[in-house]
Enzyme design. Structure first.
Site, PDB file in Angstrom:
ATOM      1  N   CYS A  46      -2.174  -0.522   7.567  1.00  0.00           N
ATOM      2  CA  CYS A  46      -1.430   0.737   7.486  1.00  0.00           C
ATOM      3  C   CYS A  46      -1.540   1.531   8.789  1.00  0.00           C
ATOM      4  O   CYS A  46      -0.554   2.108   9.253  1.00  0.00           O
ATOM      5  CB  CYS A  46      -1.926   1.555   6.300  1.00  0.00           C
ATOM      6  SG  CYS A  46      -1.606   0.741   4.718  1.00  0.00           S
ATOM      7  N   GLU A  60       0.868   3.850   1.806  1.00  0.00           N
ATOM      8  CA  GLU A  60       1.305   4.250   3.141  1.00  0.00           C
ATOM      9  C   GLU A  60       2.487   3.413   3.623  1.00  0.00           C
ATOM     10  O   GLU A  60       3.446   3.934   4.203  1.00  0.00           O
ATOM     11  CB  GLU A  60       0.171   4.101   4.162  1.00  0.00           C
ATOM     12  CG  GLU A  60      -1.067   4.890   3.846  1.00  0.00           C
ATOM     13  CD  GLU A  60      -2.127   4.074   3.110  1.00  0.00           C
ATOM     14  OE1 GLU A  60      -1.805   3.487   2.047  1.00  0.00           O
ATOM     15  OE2 GLU A  60      -3.269   4.031   3.575  1.00  0.00           O
ATOM     16  N   CYS A  82      -6.173   1.667   5.996  1.00  0.00           N
ATOM     17  CA  CYS A  82      -6.738   0.400   6.464  1.00  0.00           C
ATOM     18  C   CYS A  82      -6.077   0.010   7.788  1.00  0.00           C
ATOM     19  O   CYS A  82      -5.150   0.670   8.266  1.00  0.00           O
ATOM     20  CB  CYS A  82      -6.520  -0.685   5.410  1.00  0.00           C
ATOM     21  SG  CYS A  82      -4.783  -1.181   5.242  1.00  0.00           S
ATOM     22  N   HIS A 132       0.847  -1.187   0.000  1.00  0.00           N
ATOM     23  CA  HIS A 132       0.000   0.000   0.000  1.00  0.00           C
ATOM     24  C   HIS A 132       0.888   1.245   0.000  1.00  0.00           C
ATOM     25  O   HIS A 132       2.024   1.214   0.490  1.00  0.00           O
ATOM     26  CB  HIS A 132      -0.892   0.025   1.234  1.00  0.00           C
ATOM     27  CG  HIS A 132      -1.965  -1.007   1.225  1.00  0.00           C
ATOM     28  ND1 HIS A 132      -3.033  -0.957   2.086  1.00  0.00           N
ATOM     29  CD2 HIS A 132      -2.146  -2.117   0.462  1.00  0.00           C
ATOM     30  CE1 HIS A 132      -3.822  -1.992   1.862  1.00  0.00           C
ATOM     31  NE2 HIS A 132      -3.302  -2.719   0.877  1.00  0.00           N
TER      32      HIS A 132
END
Length: 158
Positions: free
Chosen positions: A87, A56, A84, A54
């Site tokens: 993260c 992040e 999410c 991801h």
């Protein structure tokens, strides 16, 4: 929201556009330290075949490498969608100072929508959060992406 916050979120949106161009879910993130961008990333899940890639997570790795430290308490993360649980957990473990995000994620958001890991009273660190920065733009790019995916799926099925 300051002019600097706007500039940093605009860069996160640019990273989301790059992810979109690579046919990734268009999420972009930047990490800022002392008013300087030290990390920037878009989702790379499809490209790397890695569910942890991801924006992040990639930005956190870049930022800790840049600073040569595992703590990011003097840093701010700007991301186009609410992070999410994976993260959010990484942000707590990195002791991130501030989180700014564009649009809420009512399905997997872990910074207030579904759960709130970044401010959970039982965890050893809490993150200051500000949401809604360029929410329409951040939500629009995601909506466009998923509408296109649904249309392509329907065309394949017919």
């Amino acid at each position: 929201m300051t002019k600097l916050d706007e500039l940093f979120m605009q860069e996160a949106l640019r990273q989301a556009q790059k992810a979109l161009a690579a046919d990734e879910v268009p999420v972009g993130a930047v990490i800022v330290h002392e008013n300087k961008i030290i990390a920037r990333a878009g989702n790379q899940v499809e490209m790397l075949k890695d569910p942890t890639a991801h924006a992040e997570m990639i930005a956190i790795t870049q930022a800790t490498n840049y600073l040569g430290a595992k703590w990011l308490q003097e840093c701010a993360l700007y991301v186009t969608i609410e992070p999410c649980s994976m993260c959010a957990g990484a942000m707590v473990l990195a002791r991130l100072g501030h989180l700014f995000y564009g649009v809420e994620d009512p399905k997997t958001g872990a910074c207030g929508s579904v759960v709130n890991l970044v401010q959970h009273h039982k965890l050893n660190h809490r993150i200051d959060v500000q949401s809604g920065i360029f929410a329409a733009e951040c939500g629009g790019i995601l909506s466009e992406f998923f509408q296109k995916k649904r249309k392509m799926k329907m065309e394949r099925e017919n």
